[in-house]
Design a protein around this motif. Structure first.
Motif, PDB file in Angstrom:
ATOM      1  N   THR A   1     104.582   4.387  11.372  1.00 26.81           N
ATOM      2  CA  THR A   1     103.758   3.414  10.671  1.00 26.81           C
ATOM      3  C   THR A   1     103.896   2.035  11.312  1.00 26.81           C
ATOM      4  O   THR A   1     105.011   1.559  11.526  1.00 26.81           O
ATOM      5  CB  THR A   1     104.134   3.357   9.177  1.00 26.81           C
ATOM      6  OG1 THR A   1     103.871   4.633   8.600  1.00 26.81           O
ATOM      7  CG2 THR A   1     103.326   2.306   8.442  1.00 26.81           C
TER       8      THR A   1
ATOM      9  N   ALA B   1     101.669   4.538   3.791  1.00 27.66           N
ATOM     10  CA  ALA B   1     100.859   3.343   4.049  1.00 27.66           C
ATOM     11  C   ALA B   1     100.866   2.416   2.847  1.00 27.66           C
ATOM     12  O   ALA B   1     100.994   1.184   2.986  1.00 27.66           O
ATOM     13  CB  ALA B   1      99.432   3.743   4.412  1.00 27.66           C
TER      14      ALA B   1
ATOM     15  N   ARG C   1      98.929   1.013   9.522  1.00 30.51           N
ATOM     16  CA  ARG C   1      98.410   2.269  10.061  1.00 30.51           C
ATOM     17  C   ARG C   1      99.513   3.324  10.021  1.00 30.51           C
ATOM     18  O   ARG C   1     100.563   3.159  10.635  1.00 30.51           O
ATOM     19  CB  ARG C   1      97.939   2.066  11.505  1.00 30.51           C
ATOM     20  CG  ARG C   1      97.121   3.222  12.054  1.00 30.51           C
ATOM     21  CD  ARG C   1      96.690   2.954  13.476  1.00 30.51           C
ATOM     22  NE  ARG C   1      97.804   3.138  14.408  1.00 30.51           N
ATOM     23  CZ  ARG C   1      97.670   3.247  15.724  1.00 30.51           C
ATOM     24  NH1 ARG C   1      96.474   3.157  16.267  1.00 30.51           N
ATOM     25  NH2 ARG C   1      98.720   3.421  16.502  1.00 30.51           N
TER      26      ARG C   1
ATOM     27  N   HIS D   1      93.507  -2.194   5.421  1.00 33.09           N
ATOM     28  CA  HIS D   1      93.291  -3.601   5.751  1.00 33.09           C
ATOM     29  C   HIS D   1      93.526  -4.392   4.457  1.00 33.09           C
ATOM     30  O   HIS D   1      92.782  -4.236   3.493  1.00 33.09           O
ATOM     31  CB  HIS D   1      91.876  -3.833   6.276  1.00 33.09           C
ATOM     32  CG  HIS D   1      91.529  -2.984   7.466  1.00 33.09           C
ATOM     33  ND1 HIS D   1      91.995  -3.266   8.734  1.00 33.09           N
ATOM     34  CD2 HIS D   1      90.801  -1.843   7.574  1.00 33.09           C
ATOM     35  CE1 HIS D   1      91.547  -2.353   9.572  1.00 33.09           C
ATOM     36  NE2 HIS D   1      90.822  -1.478   8.897  1.00 33.09           N
TER      37      HIS D   1
ATOM     38  N   THR E   1      97.203  -5.341   8.613  1.00 35.44           N
ATOM     39  CA  THR E   1      96.749  -3.955   8.690  1.00 35.44           C
ATOM     40  C   THR E   1      97.963  -3.039   8.747  1.00 35.44           C
ATOM     41  O   THR E   1      98.935  -3.331   9.446  1.00 35.44           O
ATOM     42  CB  THR E   1      95.877  -3.732   9.941  1.00 35.44           C
ATOM     43  OG1 THR E   1      94.716  -4.560   9.849  1.00 35.44           O
ATOM     44  CG2 THR E   1      95.445  -2.285  10.072  1.00 35.44           C
TER      45      THR E   1
ATOM     46  N   GLU F   1      90.770   3.399   5.064  1.00 35.25           N
ATOM     47  CA  GLU F   1      90.068   4.328   5.946  1.00 35.25           C
ATOM     48  C   GLU F   1      91.036   5.436   6.340  1.00 35.25           C
ATOM     49  O   GLU F   1      92.257   5.214   6.388  1.00 35.25           O
ATOM     50  CB  GLU F   1      89.587   3.611   7.220  1.00 35.25           C
ATOM     51  CG  GLU F   1      88.647   2.443   6.975  1.00 35.25           C
ATOM     52  CD  GLU F   1      88.397   1.638   8.235  1.00 35.25           C
ATOM     53  OE1 GLU F   1      89.097   1.882   9.242  1.00 35.25           O
ATOM     54  OE2 GLU F   1      87.517   0.761   8.215  1.00 35.25           O
ATOM     55  N   THR F   2      90.510   6.615   6.638  1.00 34.77           N
ATOM     56  CA  THR F   2      91.417   7.678   7.096  1.00 34.77           C
ATOM     57  C   THR F   2      90.733   8.613   8.068  1.00 34.77           C
ATOM     58  O   THR F   2      89.534   8.884   7.960  1.00 34.77           O
ATOM     59  CB  THR F   2      91.998   8.482   5.921  1.00 34.77           C
ATOM     60  OG1 THR F   2      93.065   9.305   6.396  1.00 34.77           O
ATOM     61  CG2 THR F   2      90.945   9.369   5.262  1.00 34.77           C
TER      62      THR F   2
ATOM     63  N   PHE G   1      95.103   8.836  11.776  1.00 33.96           N
ATOM     64  CA  PHE G   1      95.690   7.735  11.018  1.00 33.96           C
ATOM     65  C   PHE G   1      94.972   7.427   9.701  1.00 33.96           C
ATOM     66  O   PHE G   1      93.749   7.544   9.605  1.00 33.96           O
ATOM     67  CB  PHE G   1      95.712   6.457  11.865  1.00 33.96           C
ATOM     68  CG  PHE G   1      96.523   6.592  13.121  1.00 33.96           C
ATOM     69  CD1 PHE G   1      97.911   6.510  13.068  1.00 33.96           C
ATOM     70  CD2 PHE G   1      95.918   6.823  14.339  1.00 33.96           C
ATOM     71  CE1 PHE G   1      98.670   6.645  14.223  1.00 33.96           C
ATOM     72  CE2 PHE G   1      96.664   6.959  15.504  1.00 33.96           C
ATOM     73  CZ  PHE G   1      98.047   6.870  15.438  1.00 33.96           C
ATOM     74  N   THR G   2      95.782   7.030   8.720  1.00 33.59           N
ATOM     75  CA  THR G   2      95.280   6.356   7.522  1.00 33.59           C
ATOM     76  C   THR G   2      95.546   4.873   7.712  1.00 33.59           C
ATOM     77  O   THR G   2      96.686   4.476   7.999  1.00 33.59           O
ATOM     78  CB  THR G   2      95.973   6.872   6.255  1.00 33.59           C
ATOM     79  OG1 THR G   2      95.547   8.226   6.026  1.00 33.59           O
ATOM     80  CG2 THR G   2      95.612   6.028   5.042  1.00 33.59           C
ATOM     81  N   THR G   3      94.507   4.057   7.560  1.00 31.10           N
ATOM     82  CA  THR G   3      94.593   2.630   7.867  1.00 31.10           C
ATOM     83  C   THR G   3      94.203   1.801   6.653  1.00 31.10           C
ATOM     84  O   THR G   3      93.185   2.067   6.007  1.00 31.10           O
ATOM     85  CB  THR G   3      93.668   2.278   9.042  1.00 31.10           C
ATOM     86  OG1 THR G   3      94.031   3.083  10.173  1.00 31.10           O
ATOM     87  CG2 THR G   3      93.808   0.810   9.425  1.00 31.10           C
TER      88      THR G   3
END
Length: 305
Positions: free
Chosen positions: A299, A103, A9, A35, A7, A85-86, A31-33
């Motif tokens: 990050t 990211a 982030r 996976h 992951t 996701e963000t 956060f922008t994440t």
């Protein structure tokens, strides 16, 4: 050896902080994440309402950022499933594109086995954005002063001064960076250049030694905020008056329309919140007002066994 799932982030960021145009910014914990799971084919999966209109194929900006890492490393990018996701609102002046870019490059580098150093990642992302003021704090966290020129990308990272917090007013309307840049003049007077240089230097020095009392004065700007003010109703009032309601200083966040105010975390922020909501109401706007700490982690990559 196969890279395990991981992951990434990356935080949002607020750039310029007044006079630090294209060179100074800080990160905040929205956060922008990603996976990322290595697999036989590439799969792009945007999740959530904020990303509903973004591509679910290899044209996605995150995947293109991952390819930037592969190009810099002169390697082929291995296939993977990338779920995105963000929490960062798009086109609001909180570095949504920088968080996605950082990211993506970090994820691409991780997928390749980390051939790039942090300094390489900064240089790749700064050159892609055209300026380092968002990508540097998104990558390193804290407050970052950075330059970009033909010799490279250079930066100094500062831990936030004690008791310095951030209040952001995030309006519900979008403002594209290209539109906000289009209103800027092509040339500036010597007086405006001197004003910008002296105030940016004072701002960096004040943040480095914790002189919170100087922020209101150091954050004055004639380079971009006065030109962008017509695009952000109420901005001029906030820049002029927010200190009367507890703000240590105020600035347009990046290209806007979000407005950032510094506050002393030892003091109540309710008067500032009420003032900012009042500005929105008087200008027929809706939006959110949030108190946030300054993110210091930048990050973060988490590997899954």
């Amino acid at each position: 050896m196969t890279t395990p799932a991981f992951t990434v982030r990356a935080p949002a960021s607020s750039a310029n902080l007044g006079p630090g145009f294209d060179s100074l910014g800080l990160s905040v914990p929205l956060f922008t994440t990603l996976h990322v799971t290595p697999q036989a084919t590439t799969e792009i999966v945007p999740r959530g309402e904020e990303l509903a209109a973004t591509p679910a194929d290899e044209s996605n900006y995150i995947y293109q950022a991952m390819r930037l890492a592969a190009r810099r490393a002169r390697r082929d990018l291995p296939p993977a499933r990338i779920e995105i996701e963000t929490e960062v609102p798009l086109a609001r002046g909180l570095g949504s594109s920088a968080a996605a870019l950082v990211a993506g490059v970090v994820a691409g580098n991780e997928l390749l086995g980390r051939p790039l150093r942090d300094e390489d990642v900064l240089d790749v992302t700064a050159r892609e954005e055209g300026h380092p003021d968002n990508v540097a704090p998104a990558l390193f966290g804290g407050i970052v002063i950075a330059t970009l020129d033909k010799l490279g990308t250079h930066y100094v990272r500062l831990d936030p001064p004690a008791n310095l917090g951030v209040t952001v007013l995030i309006p519900d309307f979008e403002l594209s960076t290209s539109k906000a840049r289009a209103v800027l003049p092509k040339e500036y007077s010597r007086a405006d250049a001197v004003h910008a240089l002296s105030h940016a230097a004072l701002l960096a020095a004040s943040l480095s030694v914790g002189r919170l009392d100087l922020l209101r004065h150091a954050m004055q700007d004639y380079i971009h905020q006065i030109w962008r003010a017509p695009l952000v109703p109420g901005l001029s009032d906030i820049l002029e008056d927010a200190h009367r309601f507890g703000a240590l200083g105020a600035a347009l966040s990046g290209a806007g329309p979000t407005v950032l105010c510094f506050h002393d975390t030892r003091e109540p922020t309710l008067p500032l919140h009420e003032y900012l909501h009042g500005v929105m109401n008087r200008n027929g706007l809706t939006g959110r007002v949030l108190d946030l700490p300054i993110d210091t982690a930048g990050t973060v990559v988490t590997r899954h066994s």
